[in-house]
Design an enzyme around this catalytic site. Structure first.
Site, PDB file in Angstrom:
ATOM      1  NE  ARG A  71      -2.065  -0.143   3.499  1.00 26.37           N
ATOM      2  CZ  ARG A  71      -2.000   0.738   4.950  1.00 26.37           C
ATOM      3  NH1 ARG A  71      -2.137   1.940   4.808  1.00 26.37           N
ATOM      4  NH2 ARG A  71      -1.873   0.051   5.991  1.00 26.37           N
ATOM      5  CD  GLU A  73     -12.425   2.957  10.982  1.00 25.88           C
ATOM      6  OE1 GLU A  73     -12.487   3.672  10.021  1.00 25.88           O
ATOM      7  OE2 GLU A  73     -11.525   2.437  11.614  1.00 25.88           O
ATOM      8  CB  THR A 110     -11.119  -1.248  18.955  1.00 23.33           C
ATOM      9  OG1 THR A 110     -10.276  -0.526  19.818  1.00 23.33           O
ATOM     10  CG2 THR A 110     -11.264  -3.082  18.887  1.00 23.33           C
ATOM     11  CB  SER A 114     -11.066   7.719   9.276  1.00 23.72           C
ATOM     12  OG  SER A 114      -9.679   8.157  10.256  1.00 23.72           O
ATOM     13  CD  GLU A 151       1.903   4.022  15.483  1.00 20.28           C
ATOM     14  OE1 GLU A 151       2.494   4.257  14.458  1.00 20.28           O
ATOM     15  OE2 GLU A 151       1.333   2.758  15.235  1.00 20.28           O
ATOM     16  CG  ASN A 161      -8.894   1.276  22.986  1.00 18.34           C
ATOM     17  OD1 ASN A 161      -7.739   0.732  22.064  1.00 18.34           O
ATOM     18  ND2 ASN A 161      -9.238  -0.072  23.282  1.00 18.34           N
TER      19      ASN A 161
HETATM   20  P1  0O2 Z   1      -3.257  -1.857  13.009  1.00 18.85           P
HETATM   21  O1  0O2 Z   1      -3.698  -2.271  12.283  1.00 18.85           O
HETATM   22  O2  0O2 Z   1      -3.525  -1.351  13.761  1.00 18.85           O
HETATM   23  O3  0O2 Z   1      -1.585  -2.360  13.324  1.00 18.85           O
HETATM   24  P2  0O2 Z   1      -0.783   4.035   8.014  1.00 18.85           P
HETATM   25  O4  0O2 Z   1      -0.780   2.289   9.248  1.00 18.85           O
HETATM   26  O5  0O2 Z   1      -0.767   4.204   5.454  1.00 18.85           O
HETATM   27  O6  0O2 Z   1      -2.676   4.736   7.734  1.00 18.85           O
HETATM   28  P3  0O2 Z   1       1.260   5.777   9.160  1.00 18.85           P
HETATM   29  O7  0O2 Z   1       1.894   6.969   8.403  1.00 18.85           O
HETATM   30  O8  0O2 Z   1       2.174   4.104   8.653  1.00 18.85           O
HETATM   31  O9  0O2 Z   1      -0.460   5.270   8.161  1.00 18.85           O
HETATM   32  O10 0O2 Z   1       0.456   5.714  10.224  1.00 18.85           O
HETATM   33  P4  0O2 Z   1      -0.277   6.930  10.919  1.00 18.85           P
HETATM   34  O11 0O2 Z   1      -1.422   6.969  10.218  1.00 18.85           O
HETATM   35  O12 0O2 Z   1       0.231   7.390  12.307  1.00 18.85           O
HETATM   36  O13 0O2 Z   1      -0.774   5.552  12.007  1.00 18.85           O
HETATM   37  C1  0O2 Z   1      -1.170   4.281  11.301  1.00 18.85           C
HETATM   38  C2  0O2 Z   1      -1.907   3.414  12.623  1.00 18.85           C
HETATM   39  O14 0O2 Z   1      -3.172   4.202  12.972  1.00 18.85           O
HETATM   40  C3  0O2 Z   1      -2.906   1.732  12.141  1.00 18.85           C
HETATM   41  O15 0O2 Z   1      -2.595   1.345  12.073  1.00 18.85           O
HETATM   42  C4  0O2 Z   1      -4.136   2.379  13.200  1.00 18.85           C
HETATM   43  O16 0O2 Z   1      -3.772   0.842  14.766  1.00 18.85           O
HETATM   44  C5  0O2 Z   1      -4.011   3.399  13.704  1.00 18.85           C
HETATM   45  N1  0O2 Z   1      -5.054   4.451  12.477  1.00 18.85           N
HETATM   46  C6  0O2 Z   1      -4.761   5.527  11.673  1.00 18.85           C
HETATM   47  N2  0O2 Z   1      -5.892   5.995  11.107  1.00 18.85           N
HETATM   48  C7  0O2 Z   1      -6.869   5.047  11.830  1.00 18.85           C
HETATM   49  C8  0O2 Z   1      -8.437   4.814  11.345  1.00 18.85           C
HETATM   50  O17 0O2 Z   1      -8.809   5.538  10.433  1.00 18.85           O
HETATM   51  N3  0O2 Z   1      -9.055   3.630  12.211  1.00 18.85           N
HETATM   52  C9  0O2 Z   1      -8.568   3.497  12.533  1.00 18.85           C
HETATM   53  N4  0O2 Z   1      -9.215   2.635  13.023  1.00 18.85           N
HETATM   54  N5  0O2 Z   1      -6.952   2.769  13.050  1.00 18.85           N
HETATM   55  C10 0O2 Z   1      -6.293   4.181  12.681  1.00 18.85           C
HETATM   56  P5  0O2 Z   1      -2.246   0.383  11.109  1.00 18.85           P
HETATM   57  O18 0O2 Z   1      -1.311   0.190   9.650  1.00 18.85           O
HETATM   58  O19 0O2 Z   1      -4.252   0.176  10.651  1.00 18.85           O
HETATM   59  O20 0O2 Z   1      -2.808  -1.502  12.049  1.00 18.85           O
END
Ligand code: 0O2
Length: 218
Positions: free
Chosen positions: A57, A153, A151, A113, A138, A147
């Site tokens: 992605r 969403e 969670t 979002s 992170e 949270n």
């Molecule tokens: P998981 O399953 O939570 O570990 P990107 O990952 O491309 O969106 P970036 O720049 O890598 O963005 O980092 P960002 O946006 O600072 O943080 C990404 C993580 O924040 C996500 O991890 C989610 O945990 C959380 N997050 C960010 N935007 C949203 C959202 O709209 N909804 C929800 N529920 N969580 C969000 P991942 O990679 O999704 O993985």
């Protein structure tokens, strides 16, 4: 990636260490104040599938994964109130066992979002048999309401792979605002209770002083 287990091992070590340290912080803060700002701490290492999906992605190559993928190791700190989040951030900024390299305030600047949380990217070192290894991790800091929203969403998102139909996306943004309203009102109630307690303590002190003066005058 040739050996995933070997690649992910230092990240797993970082998550375990960070969980331990942040749980210790939680306990220290709760001894000091009776009830502390941290409710609970969780951690996880990103799965192989999730790493591969994000590489695809975000066009991250194998060579750049260590620098460009900042959340292979991630911990979450859940707080009761929004102010608690900023208290934790200022505590983390003073620590010497992690270097903050980026802060993203998705509370002041929510994501399209509706997502809210405070994200900190750190440079963290783990001690391995082969020597010291520096990696990125992170830390997400959020309220219980944030949270709850994130969670659910996230689990609904699984079906749509990030592309909610517009009407659903709009309803989810509304629920994010409802969760934030809940946070705001809980903080207001908390502030009012603290103010009432202060007034009560002041009155009590005044009453004790009044009784002392009366006794002395008799
Ligand atoms: P998981 O399953 O939570 O570990 P990107 O990952 O491309 O969106 P970036 O720049 O890598 O963005 O980092 P960002 O946006 O600072 O943080 C990404 C993580 O924040 C996500 O991890 C989610 O945990 C959380 N997050 C960010 N935007 C949203 C959202 O709209 N909804 C929800 N529920 N969580 C969000 P991942 O990679 O999704 O993985």
């Amino acid at each position: 990636m040739d050996n995933w287990e070997e690649f992910l091992a230092p990240y797993a070590q970082a998550v375990s260490e960070l969980e331990l340290k942040l749980n210790s912080l939680k306990h220290q803060l709760s001894y000091a104040n009776n009830h502390g700002p941290i409710e609970f701490v969780t951690g996880r290492v990103k799965t192989r599938e999730s790493i591969l999906e994000k590489m695809h992605r975000r066009h991250i190559t194998k060579e750049n994964i260590v620098t460009d993928m900042e959340d292979i190791a991630a911990v979450r700190i859940m707080c009761e109130f929004v102010d608690d989040i900023y208290q934790i951030v200022s505590i983390l900024r003073k620590r010497h066992d992690m270097e903050i390299i980026e802060e993203r305030d998705y509370i002041a600047h929510k994501k399209p979002s509706g997502y809210r949380s405070y994200h900190i990217i750190i440079r963290y070192s783990v001690e391995l048999v082969s020597g010291t290894k520096f990696l990125k991790a992170e830390i997400q800091i959020r309220t219980l309401a944030m949270n709850f929203w994130a969670t659910i969403e996230h689990s609904l998102n699984y079906k749509y792979k990030g592309e909610f139909p517009p009407e659903i996306a709009m309803r989810l943004r509304k629920t994010a605002e409802a969760a934030f309203l809940l946070d705001t009102e809980m903080s207001n109630i908390h502030d009012d209770i603290k103010e009432a307690e202060k007034l009560f303590a002041q009155r009590k002190r005044g009453q004790i002083e009044h009784e002392r003066v009366e006794r002395e005058e008799k």
